[in-house]
Motif scaffolding. Structure first.
Motif, PDB file in Angstrom:
ATOM      1  N   LYS A   6       0.741  -1.180   0.224  1.00 45.56           N
ATOM      2  CA  LYS A   6      -0.006   0.078   0.010  1.00 45.56           C
ATOM      3  C   LYS A   6       0.726   1.237   0.214  1.00 45.56           C
ATOM      4  O   LYS A   6       0.666   2.143  -0.742  1.00 45.56           O
ATOM      5  CB  LYS A   6      -0.980   0.096   1.121  1.00 45.56           C
ATOM      6  CG  LYS A   6      -1.888   1.141   1.317  1.00 45.56           C
ATOM      7  CD  LYS A   6      -2.865   0.825   2.244  1.00 45.56           C
ATOM      8  CE  LYS A   6      -3.947  -0.235   2.038  1.00 45.56           C
ATOM      9  NZ  LYS A   6      -5.295  -0.254   2.755  1.00 45.56           N
ATOM     10  N   LYS A  49      -6.667  10.454  -0.650  1.00 44.06           N
ATOM     11  CA  LYS A  49      -7.147   9.263   0.039  1.00 44.06           C
ATOM     12  C   LYS A  49      -6.326   8.000   0.150  1.00 44.06           C
ATOM     13  O   LYS A  49      -6.039   7.247   0.915  1.00 44.06           O
ATOM     14  CB  LYS A  49      -8.520   8.953  -0.768  1.00 44.06           C
ATOM     15  CG  LYS A  49      -9.148   7.623  -0.438  1.00 44.06           C
ATOM     16  CD  LYS A  49      -9.788   7.736   1.226  1.00 44.06           C
ATOM     17  CE  LYS A  49     -10.559   6.457   1.756  1.00 44.06           C
ATOM     18  NZ  LYS A  49     -10.390   6.122   2.784  1.00 44.06           N
ATOM     19  N   GLU A  52      -3.683   8.599   2.447  1.00 41.74           N
ATOM     20  CA  GLU A  52      -4.048   8.599   3.816  1.00 41.74           C
ATOM     21  C   GLU A  52      -4.183   7.266   4.236  1.00 41.74           C
ATOM     22  O   GLU A  52      -3.751   6.560   5.279  1.00 41.74           O
ATOM     23  CB  GLU A  52      -5.399   9.273   4.107  1.00 41.74           C
ATOM     24  CG  GLU A  52      -5.338  10.792   4.628  1.00 41.74           C
ATOM     25  CD  GLU A  52      -6.840  11.337   5.011  1.00 41.74           C
ATOM     26  OE1 GLU A  52      -6.809  11.675   6.053  1.00 41.74           O
ATOM     27  OE2 GLU A  52      -7.763  11.311   3.993  1.00 41.74           O
ATOM     28  N   ASP A  53      -4.722   6.400   3.512  1.00 44.03           N
ATOM     29  CA  ASP A  53      -4.985   4.960   3.500  1.00 44.03           C
ATOM     30  C   ASP A  53      -3.515   4.270   3.601  1.00 44.03           C
ATOM     31  O   ASP A  53      -3.429   3.263   4.291  1.00 44.03           O
ATOM     32  CB  ASP A  53      -5.524   4.304   2.477  1.00 44.03           C
ATOM     33  CG  ASP A  53      -7.014   4.613   2.240  1.00 44.03           C
ATOM     34  OD1 ASP A  53      -7.538   5.211   3.285  1.00 44.03           O
ATOM     35  OD2 ASP A  53      -7.607   4.329   1.287  1.00 44.03           O
ATOM     36  N   GLU A  55      -1.213   5.452   5.185  1.00 40.53           N
ATOM     37  CA  GLU A  55      -0.598   6.370   6.524  1.00 40.53           C
ATOM     38  C   GLU A  55       0.368   7.324   6.547  1.00 40.53           C
ATOM     39  O   GLU A  55       1.334   7.482   7.161  1.00 40.53           O
ATOM     40  CB  GLU A  55      -0.276   5.421   7.481  1.00 40.53           C
ATOM     41  CG  GLU A  55      -1.495   4.480   7.910  1.00 40.53           C
ATOM     42  CD  GLU A  55      -1.154   3.449   9.035  1.00 40.53           C
ATOM     43  OE1 GLU A  55      -0.543   3.820  10.131  1.00 40.53           O
ATOM     44  OE2 GLU A  55      -1.825   2.233   8.955  1.00 40.53           O
TER      45      GLU A  55
END
Length: 124
Positions: A6, A49, A52-53, A55
């Motif tokens: 991610k 987004k 943010e996902d 982190e």
């Protein structure tokens, strides 16, 4: 493994790296990032987004504004490690000069005032 992937995917896009560079300089809202990067509001929001996902970026609500900044101490160890590596890299990265000048002049009050002046239907 999913957390690492991610983070790596989040940093694989040039626009997201530009957002990271802008947020390295200061906390910004979506309209300031939109002005700085010359991207559509929806594109900026989607990129934020993803960041943010992973982190890498955090948001904080301040009245009507949502302010974005680099994550101080992400729980994801991969995000933390990448932020520690990325910040010095971005300081000396070529190709950010024009964008850095726009970060300095981005002012949410001015930007929203002009938006409502040119598009009064938004304020209704």
């Amino acid at each position: 493994m999913k957390k690492m992937v991610k983070v790596m995917k989040a940093l694989s896009d040039p626009s997201r790296l530009k957002i990271m560079k802008a947020l390295q300089m200061r906390t910004m809202c979506v309209c300031e990032l939109q002005y700085t990067l010359s991207l559509a509001q929806s594109s900026i929001s989607k990129h934020l987004k993803i960041l943010e996902d992973a982190e890498l970026v955090v948001s904080r609500k301040d009245g009507l504004w949502v302010n974005y900044s680099l994550a101080d101490s992400p729980e994801n160890p991969y995000a933390s490690d990448m932020l520690n590596l990325l910040v010095p890299w971005l300081e000396s990265a070529p190709g950010f000069e024009d964008m850095m000048d726009r970060v300095k002049t981005a002012d949410r009050q001015f930007l929203t005032r002009n938006l409502f002046f040119f598009h009064p239907e938004i304020a209704e």
